[in-house]
Design a protein around this motif. Structure first.
Motif, PDB file in Angstrom:
ATOM      1  N   MET A   1      53.631   7.054  41.995  1.00  0.00           N
ATOM      2  CA  MET A   1      53.242   8.230  42.812  1.00  0.00           C
ATOM      3  C   MET A   1      53.391   7.686  44.326  1.00  0.00           C
ATOM      4  O   MET A   1      52.930   6.593  44.666  1.00  0.00           O
ATOM      5  CB  MET A   1      51.524   8.196  42.568  1.00  0.00           C
ATOM      6  N   THR A   2      53.794   8.528  44.991  1.00  0.00           N
ATOM      7  CA  THR A   2      53.988   8.194  46.390  1.00  0.00           C
ATOM      8  C   THR A   2      52.677   8.474  47.068  1.00  0.00           C
ATOM      9  O   THR A   2      51.861   8.799  46.704  1.00  0.00           O
ATOM     10  CB  THR A   2      55.042   9.122  46.992  1.00  0.00           C
ATOM     11  N   ASP A   3      52.790   7.724  48.314  1.00  0.00           N
ATOM     12  CA  ASP A   3      51.440   7.870  49.336  1.00  0.00           C
ATOM     13  C   ASP A   3      51.287   9.404  49.490  1.00  0.00           C
ATOM     14  O   ASP A   3      49.889   9.794  49.361  1.00  0.00           O
ATOM     15  CB  ASP A   3      51.876   7.349  50.715  1.00  0.00           C
ATOM     16  N   LEU A   4      52.109  10.286  49.753  1.00  0.00           N
ATOM     17  CA  LEU A   4      51.814  11.804  50.056  1.00  0.00           C
ATOM     18  C   LEU A   4      51.105  12.302  48.861  1.00  0.00           C
ATOM     19  O   LEU A   4      50.298  12.993  48.820  1.00  0.00           O
ATOM     20  CB  LEU A   4      53.167  12.409  50.444  1.00  0.00           C
ATOM     21  N   GLU A   5      51.769  11.990  47.690  1.00  0.00           N
ATOM     22  CA  GLU A   5      51.292  12.790  46.326  1.00  0.00           C
ATOM     23  C   GLU A   5      49.934  12.043  46.166  1.00  0.00           C
ATOM     24  O   GLU A   5      48.896  12.865  45.570  1.00  0.00           O
ATOM     25  CB  GLU A   5      52.379  12.157  45.150  1.00  0.00           C
ATOM     26  N   ARG A   6      49.570  10.801  46.306  1.00  0.00           N
ATOM     27  CA  ARG A   6      48.331  10.302  46.094  1.00  0.00           C
ATOM     28  C   ARG A   6      47.079  10.944  47.177  1.00  0.00           C
ATOM     29  O   ARG A   6      46.135  11.403  46.605  1.00  0.00           O
ATOM     30  CB  ARG A   6      48.408   8.697  46.518  1.00  0.00           C
ATOM     31  N   LYS A   7      47.711  11.164  48.105  1.00  0.00           N
ATOM     32  CA  LYS A   7      46.667  11.881  49.325  1.00  0.00           C
ATOM     33  C   LYS A   7      46.512  12.961  48.797  1.00  0.00           C
ATOM     34  O   LYS A   7      45.579  13.532  48.836  1.00  0.00           O
ATOM     35  CB  LYS A   7      47.492  11.696  50.933  1.00  0.00           C
ATOM     36  N   LEU A   8      47.508  13.953  48.366  1.00  0.00           N
ATOM     37  CA  LEU A   8      47.224  15.320  48.166  1.00  0.00           C
ATOM     38  C   LEU A   8      46.448  15.409  46.868  1.00  0.00           C
ATOM     39  O   LEU A   8      45.695  16.051  46.885  1.00  0.00           O
ATOM     40  CB  LEU A   8      48.616  15.904  47.743  1.00  0.00           C
ATOM     41  N   TYR A   9      46.588  14.602  46.024  1.00  0.00           N
ATOM     42  CA  TYR A   9      45.693  14.308  44.788  1.00  0.00           C
ATOM     43  C   TYR A   9      44.132  14.335  44.935  1.00  0.00           C
ATOM     44  O   TYR A   9      43.449  14.716  44.714  1.00  0.00           O
ATOM     45  CB  TYR A   9      46.202  13.308  43.936  1.00  0.00           C
ATOM     46  N   ARG A  10      44.057  13.431  45.936  1.00  0.00           N
ATOM     47  CA  ARG A  10      42.706  12.885  46.350  1.00  0.00           C
ATOM     48  C   ARG A  10      42.096  13.998  47.157  1.00  0.00           C
ATOM     49  O   ARG A  10      40.962  14.489  46.747  1.00  0.00           O
ATOM     50  CB  ARG A  10      42.602  11.651  47.245  1.00  0.00           C
ATOM     51  N   ILE A  11      42.843  14.839  48.098  1.00  0.00           N
ATOM     52  CA  ILE A  11      42.235  16.046  48.894  1.00  0.00           C
ATOM     53  C   ILE A  11      42.012  17.166  47.610  1.00  0.00           C
ATOM     54  O   ILE A  11      40.827  17.709  47.812  1.00  0.00           O
ATOM     55  CB  ILE A  11      43.477  16.467  49.680  1.00  0.00           C
ATOM     56  N   ILE A  12      42.877  17.285  46.719  1.00  0.00           N
ATOM     57  CA  ILE A  12      42.717  18.515  45.779  1.00  0.00           C
ATOM     58  C   ILE A  12      41.586  18.382  45.181  1.00  0.00           C
ATOM     59  O   ILE A  12      40.628  19.132  44.823  1.00  0.00           O
ATOM     60  CB  ILE A  12      44.077  18.779  45.105  1.00  0.00           C
ATOM     61  N   TYR A  13      41.482  17.094  44.432  1.00  0.00           N
ATOM     62  CA  TYR A  13      40.317  16.610  43.809  1.00  0.00           C
ATOM     63  C   TYR A  13      39.028  16.588  44.175  1.00  0.00           C
ATOM     64  O   TYR A  13      38.255  17.227  43.849  1.00  0.00           O
ATOM     65  CB  TYR A  13      40.679  15.138  43.005  1.00  0.00           C
ATOM     66  N   ASN A  14      38.840  16.189  45.639  1.00  0.00           N
ATOM     67  CA  ASN A  14      37.671  16.054  46.281  1.00  0.00           C
ATOM     68  C   ASN A  14      37.237  17.277  46.745  1.00  0.00           C
ATOM     69  O   ASN A  14      35.963  17.875  46.486  1.00  0.00           O
ATOM     70  CB  ASN A  14      37.834  15.141  47.611  1.00  0.00           C
ATOM     71  N   MET A  15      37.990  18.367  47.040  1.00  0.00           N
ATOM     72  CA  MET A  15      37.837  19.747  47.696  1.00  0.00           C
ATOM     73  C   MET A  15      37.531  20.633  46.388  1.00  0.00           C
ATOM     74  O   MET A  15      36.606  21.440  46.291  1.00  0.00           O
ATOM     75  CB  MET A  15      39.005  20.418  48.377  1.00  0.00           C
ATOM     76  N   SER A  16      38.049  20.216  44.925  1.00  0.00           N
ATOM     77  CA  SER A  16      37.778  21.093  43.848  1.00  0.00           C
ATOM     78  C   SER A  16      36.491  20.589  43.299  1.00  0.00           C
ATOM     79  O   SER A  16      36.078  21.552  42.516  1.00  0.00           O
ATOM     80  CB  SER A  16      38.842  20.618  42.745  1.00  0.00           C
ATOM     81  N   ARG A  17      35.840  19.297  43.739  1.00  0.00           N
ATOM     82  CA  ARG A  17      34.654  19.132  43.227  1.00  0.00           C
ATOM     83  C   ARG A  17      33.490  20.173  43.681  1.00  0.00           C
ATOM     84  O   ARG A  17      32.773  20.392  43.037  1.00  0.00           O
ATOM     85  CB  ARG A  17      34.316  17.533  43.569  1.00  0.00           C
ATOM     86  N   PHE A  18      33.493  20.534  44.794  1.00  0.00           N
ATOM     87  CA  PHE A  18      32.988  21.638  45.428  1.00  0.00           C
ATOM     88  C   PHE A  18      33.393  23.080  45.281  1.00  0.00           C
ATOM     89  O   PHE A  18      32.941  23.899  46.063  1.00  0.00           O
ATOM     90  CB  PHE A  18      32.990  21.107  46.913  1.00  0.00           C
ATOM     91  N   ARG A  19      34.042  23.448  44.249  1.00  0.00           N
ATOM     92  CA  ARG A  19      34.665  24.571  43.931  1.00  0.00           C
ATOM     93  C   ARG A  19      35.253  25.332  44.941  1.00  0.00           C
ATOM     94  O   ARG A  19      35.366  26.652  45.127  1.00  0.00           O
ATOM     95  CB  ARG A  19      33.495  25.678  43.325  1.00  0.00           C
ATOM     96  N   LYS A  20      36.258  24.424  45.770  1.00  0.00           N
ATOM     97  CA  LYS A  20      37.076  25.130  46.710  1.00  0.00           C
ATOM     98  C   LYS A  20      38.580  24.698  46.485  1.00  0.00           C
ATOM     99  O   LYS A  20      38.844  23.464  46.611  1.00  0.00           O
ATOM    100  CB  LYS A  20      36.493  24.708  48.084  1.00  0.00           C
ATOM    101  N   ASN A  21      39.542  25.653  46.215  1.00  0.00           N
ATOM    102  CA  ASN A  21      40.737  25.222  46.235  1.00  0.00           C
ATOM    103  C   ASN A  21      41.267  24.968  47.765  1.00  0.00           C
ATOM    104  O   ASN A  21      41.325  26.092  48.496  1.00  0.00           O
ATOM    105  CB  ASN A  21      41.368  26.274  45.229  1.00  0.00           C
ATOM    106  N   PRO A  22      41.958  24.108  47.968  1.00  0.00           N
ATOM    107  CA  PRO A  22      42.598  23.971  49.481  1.00  0.00           C
ATOM    108  C   PRO A  22      43.775  24.976  49.507  1.00  0.00           C
ATOM    109  O   PRO A  22      44.521  25.214  48.879  1.00  0.00           O
ATOM    110  CB  PRO A  22      42.917  22.544  49.529  1.00  0.00           C
ATOM    111  N   THR A  23      43.993  25.548  50.663  1.00  0.00           N
ATOM    112  CA  THR A  23      44.963  26.529  50.975  1.00  0.00           C
ATOM    113  C   THR A  23      46.120  25.620  51.710  1.00  0.00           C
ATOM    114  O   THR A  23      45.884  24.265  51.887  1.00  0.00           O
ATOM    115  CB  THR A  23      44.558  27.370  52.277  1.00  0.00           C
ATOM    116  N   ILE A  24      47.295  25.977  51.655  1.00  0.00           N
ATOM    117  CA  ILE A  24      48.545  25.251  52.164  1.00  0.00           C
ATOM    118  C   ILE A  24      48.286  24.957  53.555  1.00  0.00           C
ATOM    119  O   ILE A  24      48.537  23.762  53.956  1.00  0.00           O
ATOM    120  CB  ILE A  24      49.701  26.079  51.875  1.00  0.00           C
ATOM    121  N   ASN A  25      47.553  25.751  54.376  1.00  0.00           N
ATOM    122  CA  ASN A  25      47.485  25.601  55.725  1.00  0.00           C
ATOM    123  C   ASN A  25      46.289  24.056  55.721  1.00  0.00           C
ATOM    124  O   ASN A  25      46.574  23.443  56.720  1.00  0.00           O
ATOM    125  CB  ASN A  25      46.726  26.482  56.504  1.00  0.00           C
TER     126      ASN A  25
END
Length: 63
Positions: A1-25
């Motif tokens: 997993m690249t650094d960017l993929e790891r970062k995106l995974y963590r962002i999506i995971y953390n935001m999803s915990r609060f029932r919010k899907n991150p937008t592309i922006n």
């Protein structure tokens, strides 16, 4: 997993915990990358079964 993929995974995971899907922006702002790079990295995560989109619930599933 690249650094960017790891970062995106963590962002999506953390935001999803609060029932919010991150937008592309939001992902662009948080990573500093352009849209095509983010889409490519997310597709790589999906291909490797790290992430899965549940269309019925409209939420991410994590492996």
């Amino acid at each position: 997993m690249t650094d960017l993929e790891r970062k995106l995974y963590r962002i999506i995971y953390n935001m999803s915990r609060f029932r919010k899907n991150p937008t592309i922006n939001e992902l662009k702002r948080k990573t500093g990358q352009d849209e095509s790079t983010i889409r490519k990295a997310v597709k790589n995560l999906i291909t490797r079964n790290e992430l899965e989109w549940d269309t019925e619930k409209k939420e991410w599933r994590f492996k």
